[in-house]
Scaffold this motif. Sequence first.
Motif, PDB file in Angstrom:
ATOM      1  N   SER A 249      22.030 -21.543 -51.644  1.00 29.06           N
ATOM      2  CA  SER A 249      21.226 -21.837 -50.464  1.00 29.06           C
ATOM      3  C   SER A 249      19.793 -21.383 -50.718  1.00 29.06           C
ATOM      4  CB  SER A 249      21.785 -21.107 -49.236  1.00 29.06           C
ATOM      5  OG  SER A 249      20.920 -21.236 -48.128  1.00 29.06           O
ATOM      6  N   ILE A 250      18.825 -22.015 -50.033  1.00 29.83           N
ATOM      7  CA  ILE A 250      17.421 -21.644 -50.233  1.00 29.83           C
ATOM      8  C   ILE A 250      16.890 -20.774 -49.096  1.00 29.83           C
ATOM      9  CG2 ILE A 250      16.873 -23.610 -51.691  1.00 29.83           C
ATOM     10  CD1 ILE A 250      15.702 -24.990 -49.222  1.00 29.83           C
ATOM     11  N   GLU A 251      17.736 -20.460 -48.102  1.00 27.09           N
ATOM     12  CA  GLU A 251      17.347 -19.506 -47.052  1.00 27.09           C
ATOM     13  C   GLU A 251      17.961 -18.159 -47.386  1.00 27.09           C
ATOM     14  OE1 GLU A 251      17.655 -18.668 -42.239  1.00 27.09           O
ATOM     15  OE2 GLU A 251      18.692 -20.371 -43.119  1.00 27.09           O
ATOM     16  N   ILE A 252      17.104 -17.170 -47.678  1.00 26.00           N
ATOM     17  CA  ILE A 252      17.571 -15.874 -48.168  1.00 26.00           C
ATOM     18  C   ILE A 252      17.367 -14.823 -47.074  1.00 26.00           C
ATOM     19  CG2 ILE A 252      17.504 -14.264 -50.094  1.00 26.00           C
ATOM     20  CD1 ILE A 252      18.030 -17.215 -50.874  1.00 26.00           C
ATOM     21  N   ASN A 253      18.460 -14.404 -46.438  1.00 26.49           N
ATOM     22  CA  ASN A 253      18.353 -13.468 -45.320  1.00 26.49           C
ATOM     23  C   ASN A 253      18.089 -12.027 -45.777  1.00 26.49           C
ATOM     24  OD1 ASN A 253      18.840 -15.474 -43.358  1.00 26.49           O
ATOM     25  ND2 ASN A 253      21.044 -15.311 -43.684  1.00 26.49           N
ATOM     26  N   TYR A 254      18.814 -11.584 -46.806  1.00 27.61           N
ATOM     27  CA  TYR A 254      18.633 -10.224 -47.321  1.00 27.61           C
ATOM     28  C   TYR A 254      18.870 -10.214 -48.825  1.00 27.61           C
ATOM     29  CZ  TYR A 254      18.754  -8.466 -42.524  1.00 27.61           C
ATOM     30  OH  TYR A 254      18.487  -8.243 -41.195  1.00 27.61           O
ATOM     31  N   LEU A 255      18.241  -9.249 -49.502  1.00 22.34           N
ATOM     32  CA  LEU A 255      18.411  -9.056 -50.943  1.00 22.34           C
ATOM     33  C   LEU A 255      18.716  -7.588 -51.234  1.00 22.34           C
ATOM     34  CD1 LEU A 255      15.414 -11.159 -52.340  1.00 22.34           C
ATOM     35  CD2 LEU A 255      17.838 -11.684 -52.674  1.00 22.34           C
ATOM     36  N   ALA A 256      19.499  -7.356 -52.286  1.00 21.69           N
ATOM     37  CA  ALA A 256      19.784  -5.979 -52.721  1.00 21.69           C
ATOM     38  C   ALA A 256      20.143  -5.992 -54.196  1.00 21.69           C
ATOM     39  CB  ALA A 256      20.918  -5.367 -51.905  1.00 21.69           C
TER      40      ALA A 256
ATOM     41  N   THR B  99      23.632  -1.126 -59.192  1.00 21.08           N
ATOM     42  CA  THR B  99      23.357  -0.192 -60.283  1.00 21.08           C
ATOM     43  C   THR B  99      23.361  -0.863 -61.650  1.00 21.08           C
ATOM     44  OG1 THR B  99      25.721   0.379 -60.314  1.00 21.08           O
ATOM     45  CG2 THR B  99      24.262   1.790 -59.015  1.00 21.08           C
ATOM     46  N   MET B 100      23.967  -2.057 -61.756  1.00 17.59           N
ATOM     47  CA  MET B 100      23.995  -2.798 -63.017  1.00 17.59           C
ATOM     48  C   MET B 100      22.894  -3.852 -63.078  1.00 17.59           C
ATOM     49  SD  MET B 100      28.088  -3.258 -63.782  1.00 17.59           S
ATOM     50  CE  MET B 100      28.383  -4.302 -62.361  1.00 17.59           C
ATOM     51  N   ASN B 101      21.965  -3.775 -62.121  1.00 17.35           N
ATOM     52  CA  ASN B 101      20.801  -4.663 -62.045  1.00 17.35           C
ATOM     53  C   ASN B 101      21.163  -6.095 -61.670  1.00 17.35           C
ATOM     54  OD1 ASN B 101      17.962  -4.640 -62.084  1.00 17.35           O
ATOM     55  ND2 ASN B 101      17.907  -5.671 -64.059  1.00 17.35           N
ATOM     56  N   ASN B 102      22.315  -6.277 -61.030  1.00 17.70           N
ATOM     57  CA  ASN B 102      22.665  -7.580 -60.483  1.00 17.70           C
ATOM     58  C   ASN B 102      22.051  -7.711 -59.093  1.00 17.70           C
ATOM     59  OD1 ASN B 102      24.531  -8.361 -62.677  1.00 17.70           O
ATOM     60  ND2 ASN B 102      25.746  -6.668 -61.886  1.00 17.70           N
ATOM     61  N   MET B 103      21.731  -8.935 -58.700  1.00 19.61           N
ATOM     62  CA  MET B 103      21.075  -9.169 -57.412  1.00 19.61           C
ATOM     63  C   MET B 103      22.043  -9.818 -56.428  1.00 19.61           C
ATOM     64  SD  MET B 103      18.294  -8.691 -55.721  1.00 19.61           S
ATOM     65  CE  MET B 103      17.300  -8.170 -57.129  1.00 19.61           C
ATOM     66  N   TYR B 104      22.017  -9.312 -55.193  1.00 21.73           N
ATOM     67  CA  TYR B 104      22.868  -9.829 -54.119  1.00 21.73           C
ATOM     68  C   TYR B 104      21.985 -10.478 -53.065  1.00 21.73           C
ATOM     69  CZ  TYR B 104      26.617  -7.014 -56.148  1.00 21.73           C
ATOM     70  OH  TYR B 104      27.537  -6.496 -57.011  1.00 21.73           O
ATOM     71  N   ALA B 105      22.378 -11.678 -52.634  1.00 17.33           N
ATOM     72  CA  ALA B 105      21.609 -12.412 -51.626  1.00 17.33           C
ATOM     73  C   ALA B 105      22.520 -12.828 -50.482  1.00 17.33           C
ATOM     74  CB  ALA B 105      20.953 -13.643 -52.252  1.00 17.33           C
ATOM     75  N   CYS B 106      22.160 -12.422 -49.260  1.00 16.97           N
ATOM     76  CA  CYS B 106      22.899 -12.828 -48.068  1.00 16.97           C
ATOM     77  C   CYS B 106      22.383 -14.191 -47.614  1.00 16.97           C
ATOM     78  CB  CYS B 106      22.725 -11.795 -46.954  1.00 16.97           C
ATOM     79  SG  CYS B 106      23.473 -10.190 -47.314  1.00 16.97           S
ATOM     80  N   LEU B 107      23.295 -15.162 -47.544  1.00 13.64           N
ATOM     81  CA  LEU B 107      22.920 -16.539 -47.244  1.00 13.64           C
ATOM     82  C   LEU B 107      23.608 -17.020 -45.969  1.00 13.64           C
ATOM     83  CD1 LEU B 107      23.498 -17.947 -50.848  1.00 13.64           C
ATOM     84  CD2 LEU B 107      21.414 -16.892 -49.952  1.00 13.64           C
ATOM     85  N   HIS B 108      23.364 -18.269 -45.621  1.00 12.93           N
ATOM     86  CA  HIS B 108      24.049 -18.842 -44.466  1.00 12.93           C
ATOM     87  C   HIS B 108      25.447 -19.321 -44.842  1.00 12.93           C
ATOM     88  CE1 HIS B 108      22.840 -22.704 -46.260  1.00 12.93           C
ATOM     89  NE2 HIS B 108      23.845 -23.208 -45.601  1.00 12.93           N
ATOM     90  N   ASN B 109      25.751 -19.362 -46.143  1.00 13.77           N
ATOM     91  CA  ASN B 109      27.056 -19.831 -46.584  1.00 13.77           C
ATOM     92  C   ASN B 109      27.761 -18.839 -47.508  1.00 13.77           C
ATOM     93  OD1 ASN B 109      25.182 -20.218 -48.599  1.00 13.77           O
ATOM     94  ND2 ASN B 109      25.981 -22.182 -49.282  1.00 13.77           N
ATOM     95  N   GLY B 110      27.482 -17.553 -47.322  1.00 11.97           N
ATOM     96  CA  GLY B 110      28.188 -16.531 -48.081  1.00 11.97           C
ATOM     97  C   GLY B 110      27.263 -15.558 -48.789  1.00 11.97           C
ATOM     98  N   LEU B 111      27.854 -14.745 -49.650  1.00  6.58           N
ATOM     99  CA  LEU B 111      27.120 -13.750 -50.434  1.00  6.58           C
ATOM    100  C   LEU B 111      26.983 -14.253 -51.862  1.00  6.58           C
ATOM    101  CD1 LEU B 111      25.896 -10.846 -50.576  1.00  6.58           C
ATOM    102  CD2 LEU B 111      28.172 -10.067 -51.295  1.00  6.58           C
ATOM    103  N   ALA B 112      25.748 -14.492 -52.287  1.00  5.46           N
ATOM    104  CA  ALA B 112      25.492 -14.950 -53.651  1.00  5.46           C
ATOM    105  C   ALA B 112      25.163 -13.748 -54.526  1.00  5.46           C
ATOM    106  CB  ALA B 112      24.341 -15.945 -53.680  1.00  5.46           C
TER     107      ALA B 112
END
Length: 222
Positions: free
Chosen positions: A95-102, A105-118
């Motif tokens: 998805s191109i709408e990114i609600n939150y990012l985090a 510790t392994m430098n992977n990126m998490y993105a909260c979307l309208h269709n799940g956690l990427a």
Amino acid sequence: AKGIEFLSLRTDEQCNAWMATNIGLIHFDPASRQVNYYHASKQTVFPLASSSIKSISIDKENNIWLGYFNEGIQVFNSTTGKLIQSFGTKEGLPSIEINYLATDTMNNMYACLHNGLAIYNTANNNWQIIDVLNGLDRDYLDRPVFSFSNGKMLLSQNNSFIVFSTKDIISKNDNNFLHRTAVKVNGKEWEDGVLPEHLLEINAGPDVHDIQIEFSVFNHLL
């Protein structure tokens, strides 16, 4: 200032403050007490895809990840302001709408979307997606995900939290899976309140003469 919405704030290794706002990116250098403002333009330093920034995170290499309302994700070098990478649906971002990012510790990126956690797996250079099919209470994630130093992640849900380990959730294999991204009937989007990924059947009448199903390749957690 009036009209400015401060949507997210992060600090880098040099204690610089970076603020995601509805008018662009604001940077505060505590050493010089200088404030820098970057907005969408053709500038070579922090060439933002849009001035409407919804989320921000800083990875372990001190790179700045910006999540937009409708422009996906951009990654910048925090020192030079050079654009390192961009992510949209063509790059596997669901998805191109990114609600939150985090960042974990392994430098992977998490993105909260309208269709799940990427989840962006830096080792395999790909995106994975977690949704209700994998145990989430709902797909639309308008609440933050938090990273802790012990490798645990915390995701806010409706009336609860989900705690998981980054080592358990990141796929070690680069296995790609097809995901339905659009279903069209007679040239029009099929609308029945169900996301294409979760659509199980189409009740086609005698007037239906064309069904198109579009797919994208993601790395999906099963």
